[in-house]
Design an enzyme around this catalytic site. Structure first.
Site, PDB file in Angstrom:
ATOM      1  CD  GLU A 141       2.058  -0.687   4.536  1.00 22.67           C
ATOM      2  OE1 GLU A 141       0.309   0.684   4.770  1.00 22.67           O
ATOM      3  OE2 GLU A 141       2.445   0.112   4.116  1.00 22.67           O
ATOM      4  NE  ARG A 190       3.030   6.389   5.284  1.00 23.77           N
ATOM      5  CZ  ARG A 190       2.135   6.175   4.584  1.00 23.77           C
ATOM      6  NH1 ARG A 190       1.847   5.215   4.136  1.00 23.77           N
ATOM      7  NH2 ARG A 190       1.256   6.971   4.356  1.00 23.77           N
ATOM      8  CD  GLU A 239      -1.384   7.244   2.030  1.00 27.20           C
ATOM      9  OE1 GLU A 239      -2.338   5.895   1.585  1.00 27.20           O
ATOM     10  OE2 GLU A 239      -0.877   7.285   2.910  1.00 27.20           O
ATOM     11  CD  GLU A 299      -1.707   3.841  -1.591  1.00 25.85           C
ATOM     12  OE1 GLU A 299      -2.219   2.795  -0.593  1.00 25.85           O
ATOM     13  OE2 GLU A 299      -0.704   4.438  -2.057  1.00 25.85           O
ATOM     14  CG  PHE A 339       0.094  -9.248   9.284  1.00 22.61           C
ATOM     15  CD1 PHE A 339       0.899 -10.526   8.410  1.00 22.61           C
ATOM     16  CD2 PHE A 339       0.793  -8.849  10.344  1.00 22.61           C
ATOM     17  CE1 PHE A 339       1.660 -11.385   8.916  1.00 22.61           C
ATOM     18  CE2 PHE A 339       1.848  -9.546  11.112  1.00 22.61           C
ATOM     19  CZ  PHE A 339       2.086 -11.053  10.739  1.00 22.61           C
ATOM     20  CG  HIS A 340      -2.523  -3.441   3.621  1.00 18.72           C
ATOM     21  ND1 HIS A 340      -2.970  -3.398   2.497  1.00 18.72           N
ATOM     22  CD2 HIS A 340      -2.670  -2.498   3.849  1.00 18.72           C
ATOM     23  CE1 HIS A 340      -3.352  -2.664   1.887  1.00 18.72           C
ATOM     24  NE2 HIS A 340      -3.453  -1.737   3.108  1.00 18.72           N
TER      25      HIS A 340
END
Length: 665
Positions: A359, A115, A154, A311, A361-362
């Site tokens: 992500e 990204r 972001e 977030e 495991f986020h």
């Protein structure tokens, strides 16, 4: 910042998070809506990473799936923060435009498949981003579910600079606007040093890696340029949305303390509502202090108005070396700390944990363990809690003290060949902030040249770069009765990173009435002792008082016998100079006398890890948030009504271990 109001159609504190239904079959969406209603979710962010699905081929759009998602949310009474997906250009874009991939400072070219963004100066990107934003605005700009537009994601993370030829050409145009002539640029950059004088604009390039360190003024201007190029990407999309979706505010999600390449004072003037992402630093044993600092900085960027926590995490993140899970109750403490410091929307990344991708495991509101998990049960309780706190919405936080924060000064001090790698400006700010946090003193953050008149005390722990305008502002602040504290290695350089005349602190010499004759960095792990049994670290200075009184002196080290902390009176105020690094455990020796002069009361009778902060309503009500980060309960002297239990407290209340109570008085 525009005059757009708070989110249209929103009549309560907002609760929710990033929702990425495109990662799941449509039969899961029904379950999502049911569980969102159960959790009290009333706002979700969608479409942020969906460009490839919305425009599968150049100029060919598929909005059918997004129509169904938005209609489902609308039917469930859930408001929409609709993203423009311009953080993730599709594969076809990279195939058509391989030349716009980001070039790193070392000349390497970034691959795709992650990204980010291409070269921010790319006209091809500007056209493609404008096209998808226009189509989204035409289709959903007046949809009754949409309360907010969310541009990109972001900015500055992970891409903040590009060193390609397109950037170099844009940089030259930026420099022409800033300086007008090559003579002015050569003067500002001090190009007579090392024979770097430019004779033609075409000779000016980007500050890529070179044989040794680059011209610091060149690098500082490139940081400014890079910030402005990214900001231009945002404002192009914002202007499209304002035109085609009037009345709906536009934002993007900042990372206040974790994205050092963005000058968010500039950005905050361009968004309609300030939004921020914050994630705990697992390696920080006092991460609740870092959270509060980040929230206070965000509120300051918002000009004191309510803001959005866009977030944060329900438990562990996935991108730190050691990703610590939040313990029971910690998610609620984190969320309510943000609410206490001005956030009127508490959102997470993300709603449902991803099964695939980087992500997976986020943590998420709905974790892999499902709706019967502890995390989801805590999410449901948090949603219920926020539903009971609507009376707090729109109230504001008041601060009588401020800490100066200037991104340009941080950029400049971060450059190569400074006197000590251990003199870390952000760490200095953290020490002052933590001292005040422990003393229950609420602070704002402010620009050195900003309006400081509302603050009785101002702390400038790290102000390496100060302009003449900022110095005049600080001087006027002190003369009018303010109390200023300045940390070491401050007022050293001007806006071009040129040393001010008159000593190492030339810009502040007259205000502080002290001259820094020489800076004296300490060896690794070195310390110095000051009078009053105060221990300094990292740094000392050889001070010559010019009229200031000595408050503390060096007892040992390279400046033994010399002044270490000085103070002078000017008009109705005072200016204190601290020439060494003091951590929060000893900073009270400096801050206590200043706060006393400023009429600000410190609180030392309560445990340091009880967080206290208030919001104030327009009706005169005060909402006191007591957040107990300790493992034992705390007795708090207070009168008021607990908004969470309805209990009336007369004189005292018990704050449970790891718990939160909120009192109206």
């Amino acid at each position: 910042m525009s005059d757009q109001s708070w989110l249209p159609g929103v009549q309560a504190l907002s609760f929710g998070g990033d929702y990425n239904p495109e990662q799941w079959p449509e039969e899961v969406w029904t379950e999502d809506l049911e569980l969102m209603r159960r959790a009290g979710v009333n706002l979700v962010s969608i479409g942020i990473f969906s460009w490839a699905l919305l425009e599968p081929r150049p100029g060919e759009f598929d909005f059918g799936w997004l129509d169904r998602v938005i209609e489902g949310l609308h039917g469930a009474g859930i408001r929409v923060d609709l993203g423009t997906p311009t953080v993730v250009p599709p594969a076809w874009f990279w195939q058509q435009n391989p030349h716009v991939r980001v070039v790193n400072r070392d000349g390497s070219v970034q691959a795709t498949g992650s990204r980010g963004i291409c070269c921010p100066s790319s006209p091809e990107y500007a056209d493609a981003a404008g096209r998808i934003t226009t189509e989204l605005a035409k289709r959903y700009g007046n949809h009754p579910a949409v309360s907010l537009w969310h541009v990109h994601n972001e900015y500055g993370a992970p891409v903040s600079e590009c060193y390609c030829e397109v950037s170099a050409a844009a940089f030259r145009e930026w420099l022409k606007q800033r300086y007008g002539t090559l003579d002015a640029l050569n003067t500002a950059w001090g190009t007579a040093f090392w024979g770097q004088t430019y004779g033609e604009w075409s000779q000016v390039g980007v500050p890529a890696l070179s044989a040794t360190t680059s011209n610091p003024a060149h690098r500082l201007d490139f940081a400014r340029f890079s910030n402005d190029e990214l900001l231009g990407c945002f404002t192009r999309e914002r202007d499209i949305l304002h035109e085609l979706s009037p009345g709906i505010p536009v934002t993007t999600n900042f990372m206040a303390t974790n994205c050092p390449s963005m000058d968010l004072w500039k950005w905050s003037r361009e968004v309609d509502v300030v939004a921020n992402d914050h994630y705990l630093t697992a390696a920080d044993p006092r991460s609740q202090v870092g959270l509060a600092l980040d929230a206070d900085l965000t509120r300051s960027l918002a000009g004191g108005r309510p803001w959005i926590l866009m977030e944060h995490s329900s438990s562990a993140v996935n991108w730190q070396p050691r990703n610590l899970a939040k313990r029971p109750g910690e998610m609620a403490r984190n969320s309510l700390s943000h609410l206490a410091r001005g956030a009127d929307a508490i959102l997470f990344f993300q709603w449902r944990a991803s099964r695939r991708g980087a992500e997976k495991f986020h943590s998420a509101m709905l974790p892999h363990a499902g709706a019967k998990s502890r995390v989801f049960e805590e999410v449901v309780r948090l949603g219920s809690t926020l539903g009971d706190l609507d009376v707090v919405r729109g109230s504001t936080v008041r601060a009588r003290a401020a800490i100066l924060w200037d991104w340009e000064s941080l950029w400049a001090q971060d450059l190569d060949w400074r006197p000590s790698v251990d003199l870390a400006p952000r760490a200095q700010v953290r020490e002052y902030y933590e001292r005040l946090w422990r003393d229950k003193v609420t602070v704002d953050f402010a620009r050195p040249a900003g309006d400081l008149s509302q603050y009785a005390a101002v702390f400038a722990p790290a102000s390496y770069l100060l302009t003449a305008e900022a110095v005049a502002n600080l001087t006027a602040y002190v003369e009018a009765g303010g109390h200023l504290v300045v940390g070491p290695f401050s007022g050293v350089v001007d806006q071009d990173d040129a040393v001010h005349p008159g000593g190492w602190n030339g810009a502040l010499r007259e205000l502080l009435q002290v001259s820094v004759e020489e800076v004296l960095p300490l060896p690794a792990e070195g310390t110095v002792t000051l009078t009053g049994d105060v221990r300094g670290r990292v740094w000392a200075e050889d001070l010559l008082p010019l009229g200031a009184e000595t408050v503390l002196a060096y007892l040992d080290g390279p400046a033994a016998g010399r002044a270490a902390v000085t103070r002078r009176t000017l008009g109705a105020g005072t200016a204190t100079y601290v020439s060494t690094v003091l951590d929060h455990t000893v900073l009270a020796a400096v801050t206590d006398p200043v706060l006393d002069l400023a009429g600000i009361t410190v609180e030392r009778d309560l445990p340091w890890d009880l967080e206290l902060v208030s919001r104030h309503g327009t009706d005169g009500a005060e909402y006191v948030f007591a957040v107990n980060h300790a493992v034992t309960p705390v007795d708090l002297t207070i009168d008021g009504t607990d908004l969470l239990t309805g209990e009336t407290c007369a004189g005292s209340a018990k704050i449970p271990a790891g718990g939160v109570r909120i009192f109206r008085r």
